[in-house]
Write a protein that holds these residues in place. Structure first.
Motif, PDB file in Angstrom:
ATOM      1  N   TRP A 195       3.894  16.432  -0.819  1.00 24.65           N
ATOM      2  CA  TRP A 195       3.620  15.083  -0.327  1.00 24.65           C
ATOM      3  C   TRP A 195       4.925  14.414   0.069  1.00 24.65           C
ATOM      4  CZ3 TRP A 195       0.546  17.612  -3.608  1.00 24.65           C
ATOM      5  CH2 TRP A 195      -0.840  17.506  -3.433  1.00 24.65           C
ATOM      6  N   SER A 196       4.826  13.496   1.010  1.00 32.57           N
ATOM      7  CA  SER A 196       6.014  12.826   1.535  1.00 32.57           C
ATOM      8  C   SER A 196       5.981  11.341   1.207  1.00 32.57           C
ATOM      9  CB  SER A 196       6.066  13.021   3.061  1.00 32.57           C
ATOM     10  OG  SER A 196       7.158  12.328   3.624  1.00 32.57           O
ATOM     11  N   GLN A 197       7.160  10.759   1.105  1.00 31.70           N
ATOM     12  CA  GLN A 197       7.282   9.313   0.852  1.00 31.70           C
ATOM     13  C   GLN A 197       8.180   8.662   1.916  1.00 31.70           C
ATOM     14  OE1 GLN A 197       8.120  11.584  -1.913  1.00 31.70           O
ATOM     15  NE2 GLN A 197       5.928  11.617  -2.343  1.00 31.70           N
ATOM     16  N   LYS A 198       8.249   9.302   3.090  1.00 27.98           N
ATOM     17  CA  LYS A 198       9.136   8.771   4.133  1.00 27.98           C
ATOM     18  C   LYS A 198       8.454   8.869   5.494  1.00 27.98           C
ATOM     19  CE  LYS A 198      11.419  13.275   4.599  1.00 27.98           C
ATOM     20  NZ  LYS A 198      10.734  13.660   5.836  1.00 27.98           N
ATOM     21  N   GLN A 199       9.089   8.275   6.488  1.00 28.50           N
ATOM     22  CA  GLN A 199       8.546   8.349   7.847  1.00 28.50           C
ATOM     23  C   GLN A 199       8.744   9.764   8.391  1.00 28.50           C
ATOM     24  OE1 GLN A 199       6.429   7.942  10.094  1.00 28.50           O
ATOM     25  NE2 GLN A 199       6.831   5.776  10.575  1.00 28.50           N
ATOM     26  N   ILE A 200       7.860  10.169   9.275  1.00 28.51           N
ATOM     27  CA  ILE A 200       7.970  11.496   9.888  1.00 28.51           C
ATOM     28  C   ILE A 200       9.211  11.545  10.774  1.00 28.51           C
ATOM     29  CG2 ILE A 200       6.501  10.895  11.869  1.00 28.51           C
ATOM     30  CD1 ILE A 200       5.310  13.795  11.559  1.00 28.51           C
ATOM     31  N   ALA A 201       9.842  12.702  10.813  1.00 26.26           N
ATOM     32  CA  ALA A 201      11.089  12.861  11.563  1.00 26.26           C
ATOM     33  C   ALA A 201      10.845  12.869  13.066  1.00 26.26           C
ATOM     34  CB  ALA A 201      11.777  14.159  11.150  1.00 26.26           C
ATOM     35  N   LYS A 202      11.845  12.362  13.781  1.00 24.09           N
ATOM     36  CA  LYS A 202      11.758  12.297  15.245  1.00 24.09           C
ATOM     37  C   LYS A 202      11.566  13.682  15.851  1.00 24.09           C
ATOM     38  CE  LYS A 202      14.122  10.101  19.148  1.00 24.09           C
ATOM     39  NZ  LYS A 202      15.292   9.261  19.543  1.00 24.09           N
ATOM     40  N   GLN A 203      12.244  14.695  15.293  1.00 26.07           N
ATOM     41  CA  GLN A 203      12.132  16.048  15.849  1.00 26.07           C
ATOM     42  C   GLN A 203      10.736  16.643  15.648  1.00 26.07           C
ATOM     43  OE1 GLN A 203      14.367  15.180  13.466  1.00 26.07           O
ATOM     44  NE2 GLN A 203      14.612  16.781  11.911  1.00 26.07           N
TER      45      GLN A 203
ATOM     46  N   ILE B   9       0.836  -1.206   0.000  1.00 29.12           N
ATOM     47  CA  ILE B   9       0.000   0.000   0.000  1.00 29.12           C
ATOM     48  C   ILE B   9       0.869   1.254   0.000  1.00 29.12           C
ATOM     49  CG2 ILE B   9      -1.597   1.366   1.418  1.00 29.12           C
ATOM     50  CD1 ILE B   9      -2.882  -1.350   2.244  1.00 29.12           C
ATOM     51  N   LEU B  10       1.892   1.269   0.845  1.00 30.54           N
ATOM     52  CA  LEU B  10       2.777   2.440   0.913  1.00 30.54           C
ATOM     53  C   LEU B  10       3.566   2.619  -0.381  1.00 30.54           C
ATOM     54  CD1 LEU B  10       4.085   2.220   4.593  1.00 30.54           C
ATOM     55  CD2 LEU B  10       2.253   3.664   3.685  1.00 30.54           C
ATOM     56  N   GLU B  11       4.017   1.530  -0.970  1.00 32.17           N
ATOM     57  CA  GLU B  11       4.744   1.615  -2.244  1.00 32.17           C
ATOM     58  C   GLU B  11       3.872   2.262  -3.320  1.00 32.17           C
ATOM     59  OE1 GLU B  11       5.950  -2.356  -3.154  1.00 32.17           O
ATOM     60  OE2 GLU B  11       7.699  -2.305  -1.816  1.00 32.17           O
ATOM     61  N   ILE B  12       2.600   1.847  -3.369  1.00 31.91           N
ATOM     62  CA  ILE B  12       1.695   2.356  -4.403  1.00 31.91           C
ATOM     63  C   ILE B  12       1.395   3.833  -4.177  1.00 31.91           C
ATOM     64  CG2 ILE B  12      -0.667   2.210  -5.314  1.00 31.91           C
ATOM     65  CD1 ILE B  12      -0.437  -0.873  -4.611  1.00 31.91           C
ATOM     66  N   ILE B  13       0.999   4.214  -2.966  1.00 35.47           N
ATOM     67  CA  ILE B  13       0.641   5.611  -2.731  1.00 35.47           C
ATOM     68  C   ILE B  13       1.861   6.518  -2.884  1.00 35.47           C
ATOM     69  CG2 ILE B  13       0.903   5.656  -0.194  1.00 35.47           C
ATOM     70  CD1 ILE B  13      -1.806   7.388  -2.414  1.00 35.47           C
ATOM     71  N   ASN B  14       3.042   6.024  -2.528  1.00 35.93           N
ATOM     72  CA  ASN B  14       4.248   6.840  -2.689  1.00 35.93           C
ATOM     73  C   ASN B  14       4.581   7.069  -4.156  1.00 35.93           C
ATOM     74  OD1 ASN B  14       4.545   7.109   0.051  1.00 35.93           O
ATOM     75  ND2 ASN B  14       6.038   5.451   0.261  1.00 35.93           N
ATOM     76  N   LEU B  15       4.293   6.095  -4.974  1.00 34.73           N
ATOM     77  CA  LEU B  15       4.479   6.266  -6.419  1.00 34.73           C
ATOM     78  C   LEU B  15       3.531   7.343  -6.938  1.00 34.73           C
ATOM     79  CD1 LEU B  15       5.824   5.303  -9.053  1.00 34.73           C
ATOM     80  CD2 LEU B  15       3.999   3.598  -9.253  1.00 34.73           C
ATOM     81  N   TYR B  16       2.285   7.276  -6.503  1.00 32.05           N
ATOM     82  CA  TYR B  16       1.291   8.260  -6.952  1.00 32.05           C
ATOM     83  C   TYR B  16       1.612   9.663  -6.446  1.00 32.05           C
ATOM     84  CZ  TYR B  16      -2.099   5.361  -9.408  1.00 32.05           C
ATOM     85  OH  TYR B  16      -2.718   4.571 -10.353  1.00 32.05           O
ATOM     86  N   THR B  17       1.979   9.796  -5.182  1.00 35.87           N
ATOM     87  CA  THR B  17       2.233  11.143  -4.662  1.00 35.87           C
ATOM     88  C   THR B  17       3.516  11.744  -5.228  1.00 35.87           C
ATOM     89  OG1 THR B  17       3.326  10.260  -2.671  1.00 35.87           O
ATOM     90  CG2 THR B  17       0.964  10.753  -2.518  1.00 35.87           C
ATOM     91  N   SER B  18       4.499  10.902  -5.520  1.00 38.91           N
ATOM     92  CA  SER B  18       5.760  11.433  -6.062  1.00 38.91           C
ATOM     93  C   SER B  18       5.559  11.997  -7.472  1.00 38.91           C
ATOM     94  CB  SER B  18       6.838  10.357  -6.062  1.00 38.91           C
ATOM     95  OG  SER B  18       6.485   9.289  -6.921  1.00 38.91           O
ATOM     96  N   GLU B  19       4.556  11.498  -8.178  1.00 34.70           N
ATOM     97  CA  GLU B  19       4.308  11.955  -9.561  1.00 34.70           C
ATOM     98  C   GLU B  19       3.095  12.882  -9.661  1.00 34.70           C
ATOM     99  OE1 GLU B  19       3.868   8.346 -11.770  1.00 34.70           O
ATOM    100  OE2 GLU B  19       5.999   7.819 -11.650  1.00 34.70           O
ATOM    101  N   PHE B  20       2.408  13.112  -8.534  1.00 37.41           N
ATOM    102  CA  PHE B  20       1.096  13.770  -8.554  1.00 37.41           C
ATOM    103  C   PHE B  20       1.121  15.151  -9.207  1.00 37.41           C
ATOM    104  CE2 PHE B  20      -2.375  16.121  -6.309  1.00 37.41           C
ATOM    105  CZ  PHE B  20      -3.435  15.368  -6.795  1.00 37.41           C
ATOM    106  N   LYS B  21       2.082  15.980  -8.826  1.00 38.06           N
ATOM    107  CA  LYS B  21       2.106  17.355  -9.343  1.00 38.06           C
ATOM    108  C   LYS B  21       2.433  17.420 -10.837  1.00 38.06           C
ATOM    109  CE  LYS B  21       3.227  19.996  -5.178  1.00 38.06           C
ATOM    110  NZ  LYS B  21       4.046  21.101  -4.656  1.00 38.06           N
TER     111      LYS B  21
END
Length: 281
Positions: free
Chosen positions: A247-255, A206-218
């Protein structure tokens, strides 16, 4: 087909999910992903995660961090929108309020306790130097409830995403007095602990698919026109929103999680700060 349920607000941020579902991207991987709009927002979605009425949610960062800290058996699996949310501060068009300072001591409309509209009222009060103990609230459930409350005067102001409410400002129902951006990335993808534990490979797909879509969305041709038509927005407003949204394709940062938790504790919305590893996976 593996059945998976996902929820989110009916807003333009989530169009990549709808496109991926409509184009069969999840079905191609054997995943029957069913989307449900939750107009009541984050407070309701937190409850649905807690009650396992959904597997996944696209949810406001501050709301789900508060809920997880308070024992919701869920985790953030990835950042979704890396940029802040622009929270418009709205009043009824016929109200006497002219400035944000004039809202001191008045009543905020909120979708429910623990929602973004509730938590950001505290963030805004802190920013304005108000005593957070003086905040008053009226529960209105959703945007339609806010329109009624601000029009009839049962609440005085309402904080909601700037561009979602822009048509209601344009048609003379609301006036916007200003904006209060969230001090952190605004949306994350959260999942129940049960789903994470039992379906690691499905979650990965699921994450692989949505990350592909968001990375190309704009880069999708005429995506601005598609968004404007689908969400009833002016094209110039959508173009402004697109230019300021990432859009992001990574985990949220600790900070970022630390900033959310620290702010919530300062505002007395949570009693304790829990470890990063207890909030994300």
């Amino acid at each position: 087909m593996k059945k998976v349920s996902i929820i989110g607000v009916p807003e333009h941020f989530n169009l990549p999910w709808h496109m991926a579902i409509e184009e069969g991207a999840f079905a191609e991987r054997g995943i029957d992903l069913t989307w449900t709009d939750i107009p009541e927002g984050t407070g309701r979605m937190c409850q649905m995660l807690q009650d396992e009425e959904t597997d996944l949610s696209i949810i406001l960062t501050e709301g789900v961090v508060k809920s997880i800290t308070e024992g919701n058996p869920s985790k953030i699996v990835q950042e979704f929108i890396a940029t802040p949310l622009q929270w418009g501060i709205h009043v009824g068009a016929k109200s006497a309020f002219k400035t944000i300072d004039g809202l001191l001591g008045t009543k905020a409309a909120i979708s429910r306790f623990g929602s973004g509209s509730h938590l950001m009222a505290y963030v805004n009060a802190q920013k304005e130097g108000w005593d957070i103990n003086d905040l008053k609230f009226e529960i209105i459930n959703n945007l339609d409830g806010a329109i009624e409350a601000l029009t009839t005067g049962t609440a005085d102001y309402f904080m909601w995403e700037h561009f979602t409410t822009k048509p209601i400002v344009d048609n003379g129902t609301f006036r916007r007095l200003g904006d209060c951006p969230s001090p952190w990335p605004c949306f994350v993808i959260a999942a129940t602990d049960t789903f994470i534990e039992k379906n690691p490979s499905t979650l990965k797909h699921i994450l692989e698919i949505i990350n592909l879509y968001t990375s190309e969305f704009k880069n999708i041709p005429s995506i601005d026109n598609t968004l404007a038509n689908r969400y009833g927005q002016q094209l110039t407003d959508i173009q402004e929103w697109l230019s300021s949204t990432m859009w992001s394709q990574k985990q949220i940062a600790k900070q970022d999680i630390a900033k959310v938790s620290t702010t919530l504790k300062e505002l007395k919305r949570i009693d304790k700060i829990i470890p990063f590893a207890s909030i994300v996976t």
